[in-house]
Design a protein around this motif. Sequence first.
Motif, mmCIF file in Angstrom:
data_model
loop_
_atom_site.group_PDB
_atom_site.id
_atom_site.type_symbol
_atom_site.label_atom_id
_atom_site.label_comp_id
_atom_site.label_asym_id
_atom_site.label_seq_id
_atom_site.Cartn_x
_atom_site.Cartn_y
_atom_site.Cartn_z
ATOM 1 N N VAL A 1 3.549 -10.846 -5.291
ATOM 2 C CA VAL A 1 3.795 -11.086 -7.507
ATOM 3 C C VAL A 1 2.723 -9.969 -7.561
ATOM 4 C CG1 VAL A 1 3.101 -12.010 -9.203
ATOM 5 C CG2 VAL A 1 4.450 -13.151 -6.925
ATOM 6 N N ALA A 2 1.262 -9.911 -6.772
ATOM 7 C CA ALA A 2 0.426 -9.201 -6.802
ATOM 8 C C ALA A 2 0.724 -7.515 -6.164
ATOM 9 C CB ALA A 2 -0.611 -9.362 -5.800
ATOM 10 N N ASN B 1 -2.392 -14.633 -18.324
ATOM 11 C CA ASN B 1 -3.628 -14.551 -18.280
ATOM 12 C C ASN B 1 -3.797 -13.711 -16.585
ATOM 13 O OD1 ASN B 1 -6.631 -14.845 -18.589
ATOM 14 N ND2 ASN B 1 -6.857 -16.775 -18.128
ATOM 15 N N VAL B 2 -3.179 -12.465 -16.919
ATOM 16 C CA VAL B 2 -3.012 -11.275 -16.070
ATOM 17 C C VAL B 2 -3.910 -10.932 -16.393
ATOM 18 C CG1 VAL B 2 -1.791 -9.681 -14.798
ATOM 19 C CG2 VAL B 2 -0.208 -11.512 -15.792
ATOM 20 N N ARG B 3 -4.972 -10.226 -14.796
ATOM 21 C CA ARG B 3 -6.066 -9.279 -14.966
ATOM 22 C C ARG B 3 -6.282 -8.392 -14.183
ATOM 23 N NH1 ARG B 3 -11.125 -13.590 -16.216
ATOM 24 N NH2 ARG B 3 -10.013 -14.803 -17.439
ATOM 25 N N TYR B 4 -6.444 -7.201 -14.718
ATOM 26 C CA TYR B 4 -6.992 -5.847 -13.901
ATOM 27 C C TYR B 4 -7.297 -5.399 -13.850
ATOM 28 C CZ TYR B 4 -2.753 -4.559 -16.683
ATOM 29 O OH TYR B 4 -2.344 -3.612 -17.628
ATOM 30 N N HIS B 5 -8.495 -4.660 -13.213
ATOM 31 C CA HIS B 5 -9.379 -3.633 -13.651
ATOM 32 C C HIS B 5 -9.983 -2.330 -12.382
ATOM 33 C CE1 HIS B 5 -11.815 -7.147 -12.480
ATOM 34 N NE2 HIS B 5 -12.544 -5.942 -12.186
ATOM 35 N N GLY C 1 -8.916 -23.416 -12.476
ATOM 36 C CA GLY C 1 -7.705 -24.834 -11.102
ATOM 37 C C GLY C 1 -8.029 -22.735 -10.156
ATOM 38 N N GLN C 2 -6.963 -22.666 -9.380
ATOM 39 C CA GLN C 2 -6.993 -22.040 -8.890
ATOM 40 C C GLN C 2 -6.487 -19.874 -9.120
ATOM 41 O OE1 GLN C 2 -4.578 -23.562 -5.522
ATOM 42 N NE2 GLN C 2 -6.705 -23.471 -4.227
ATOM 43 N N LEU C 3 -7.019 -19.541 -8.237
ATOM 44 C CA LEU C 3 -6.548 -18.262 -9.441
ATOM 45 C C LEU C 3 -6.641 -17.044 -7.945
ATOM 46 C CD1 LEU C 3 -7.465 -16.723 -12.000
ATOM 47 C CD2 LEU C 3 -9.444 -15.456 -10.851
ATOM 48 N N PHE C 4 -5.356 -16.155 -7.967
ATOM 49 C CA PHE C 4 -4.758 -15.872 -7.173
ATOM 50 C C PHE C 4 -5.152 -13.791 -7.298
ATOM 51 C CE2 PHE C 4 -2.411 -12.187 -4.440
ATOM 52 C CZ PHE C 4 -3.039 -12.961 -3.009
ATOM 53 N N GLU C 5 -6.545 -13.460 -6.595
ATOM 54 C CA GLU C 5 -7.176 -12.195 -6.972
ATOM 55 C C GLU C 5 -6.420 -11.341 -5.223
ATOM 56 O OE1 GLU C 5 -11.037 -12.344 -7.906
ATOM 57 O OE2 GLU C 5 -11.390 -10.147 -7.348
ATOM 58 N N ALA C 6 -6.191 -10.356 -5.387
ATOM 59 C CA ALA C 6 -6.251 -8.572 -4.446
ATOM 60 C C ALA C 6 -6.582 -7.675 -5.277
ATOM 61 C CB ALA C 6 -4.237 -8.959 -4.885
ATOM 62 N N GLY D 1 -12.544 3.564 -4.616
ATOM 63 C CA GLY D 1 -12.387 2.243 -5.774
ATOM 64 C C GLY D 1 -11.796 1.216 -5.219
ATOM 65 N N GLY D 2 -12.053 0.103 -5.790
ATOM 66 C CA GLY D 2 -10.710 -0.912 -6.238
ATOM 67 C C GLY D 2 -9.454 -1.160 -7.076
ATOM 68 N N LEU D 3 -8.923 -1.395 -6.728
ATOM 69 C CA LEU D 3 -7.869 -2.129 -8.564
ATOM 70 C C LEU D 3 -7.922 -3.361 -8.326
ATOM 71 C CD1 LEU D 3 -6.321 -1.914 -10.735
ATOM 72 C CD2 LEU D 3 -4.233 -1.430 -9.031
ATOM 73 N N VAL D 4 -8.530 -4.663 -9.340
ATOM 74 C CA VAL D 4 -8.332 -6.049 -8.624
ATOM 75 C C VAL D 4 -7.247 -6.008 -9.176
ATOM 76 C CG1 VAL D 4 -9.846 -7.869 -9.195
ATOM 77 C CG2 VAL D 4 -10.832 -5.388 -8.564
ATOM 78 N N ILE D 5 -6.783 -7.081 -9.021
ATOM 79 C CA ILE D 5 -5.097 -7.687 -9.518
ATOM 80 C C ILE D 5 -5.612 -9.291 -9.434
ATOM 81 C CG2 ILE D 5 -3.338 -8.477 -10.090
ATOM 82 C CD1 ILE D 5 -2.741 -5.134 -9.002
ATOM 83 N N SER D 6 -5.715 -9.986 -11.013
ATOM 84 C CA SER D 6 -5.618 -11.329 -10.402
ATOM 85 C C SER D 6 -4.678 -11.921 -11.568
ATOM 86 C CB SER D 6 -7.184 -11.878 -10.367
ATOM 87 O OG SER D 6 -7.566 -11.756 -12.152
ATOM 88 N N PHE D 7 -4.777 -13.212 -11.019
ATOM 89 C CA PHE D 7 -3.863 -14.448 -12.236
ATOM 90 C C PHE D 7 -3.721 -15.695 -11.299
ATOM 91 C CE2 PHE D 7 -0.865 -11.642 -9.106
ATOM 92 C CZ PHE D 7 -0.163 -12.866 -8.432
ATOM 93 N N PRO D 8 -3.261 -16.321 -12.584
ATOM 94 C CA PRO D 8 -3.999 -18.104 -12.439
ATOM 95 C C PRO D 8 -2.591 -18.343 -11.015
ATOM 96 C CG PRO D 8 -3.330 -18.001 -14.173
ATOM 97 C CD PRO D 8 -3.503 -17.017 -13.648
ATOM 98 N N LEU D 9 -2.644 -19.741 -10.465
ATOM 99 C CA LEU D 9 -1.969 -20.185 -9.942
ATOM 100 C C LEU D 9 -1.444 -22.072 -10.337
ATOM 101 C CD1 LEU D 9 -2.870 -20.022 -5.910
ATOM 102 C CD2 LEU D 9 -1.529 -18.081 -6.886
ATOM 103 N N SER D 10 -0.348 -21.476 -10.457
ATOM 104 C CA SER D 10 0.462 -22.890 -10.980
ATOM 105 C C SER D 10 1.112 -23.082 -9.864
ATOM 106 C CB SER D 10 0.395 -22.489 -12.520
ATOM 107 O OG SER D 10 2.017 -22.486 -12.988
ATOM 108 N N ASP D 11 1.473 -24.931 -9.932
ATOM 109 C CA ASP D 11 2.954 -25.773 -9.722
ATOM 110 C C ASP D 11 3.608 -25.198 -10.550
ATOM 111 O OD1 ASP D 11 0.592 -26.273 -7.332
ATOM 112 O OD2 ASP D 11 0.192 -27.512 -8.297
ATOM 113 N N ARG D 12 3.593 -25.269 -11.805
ATOM 114 C CA ARG D 12 4.512 -25.115 -12.620
ATOM 115 C C ARG D 12 5.895 -24.103 -11.761
ATOM 116 N NH1 ARG D 12 3.456 -23.121 -17.610
ATOM 117 N NH2 ARG D 12 0.912 -22.560 -16.767
#
Length: 197
Positions: free
Chosen positions: A41-42, A102-106, A148-153, A186-197
């Motif tokens: 997904v990331a 709640n997708v974020r990137y920077h 909860g849990q957040l996935f970050e790449a 530098g780095g591109l950070v991408i994060s989004f919550p993990l959900s069981d739904r």
Amino acid sequence: MTSKAMTWVAVIVTITALAVPNLFAIDTKSSAREGIPPRTVADYLRAVIMAHRHFYTTYIVNRLQQERIVDAVENWQTTHSLPLPVQLLQETSEIAELTGPNVRYHLISQWPINKANVPANEFERMALKELQVYPNRPYSSTIRSGEGQLFEAVYADLAVTTACVQCHNSHPSSPKSDFKVGDVMGGLVISFPLSDR
Ligand code: HEC
């Protein structure tokens, strides 16, 4: 019902009884496998983010600057100019965050022009260190966050053109002035919550 008909009913009931649990079994297995792995997904998100950044830089910023129509500058809001590509990323991420998932990137760096872009935690510091050595190996993890849990790449952000290098090397707030084309800036950070739904 004739006895022949009763035999057929018995056969159908038996077949259904045998088949239904199997169908359920198949369903259970496929639902366990259902869902795309967070790293994939990331990767998809990164492809879209980078495509927009590239298009904006090449066909809007560079073109309008070359034709001397309008420049892209840091304080674009007060000077009626275009946002820098990095600011396009920041602004669109803020909008994306408001739209629900709640997708974020920077962008972050060990040598940031803007001190707010330093790595925010140990995970991001490690990611930048590793990406200097292995730029093709995105650094990712599942992190505990408040809700909860957040996935970050984190993906390497490379100096792909001389424009990256020239602007950063000559910027008065840049702590580094010897970037070369091809360097990991530098780095591109991408994060989004993990959900069981
Ligand atoms: C015209 C100047 C300019 C150009 C060209 C430019 N940048 Fe930047 N970059 C900046 C500024 C200014 C910031 C800080 C913006 C902020 O967060 O307020 C920044 C931020 C960054 C950051 C986050 C860390 C930091 O320095 O604050 C990274 C990583 C980065 N740029 C990489 C690149 C790459 C890669 C390219 C080329 C594809 C590039 N930049 C092109 C001016 C530029």
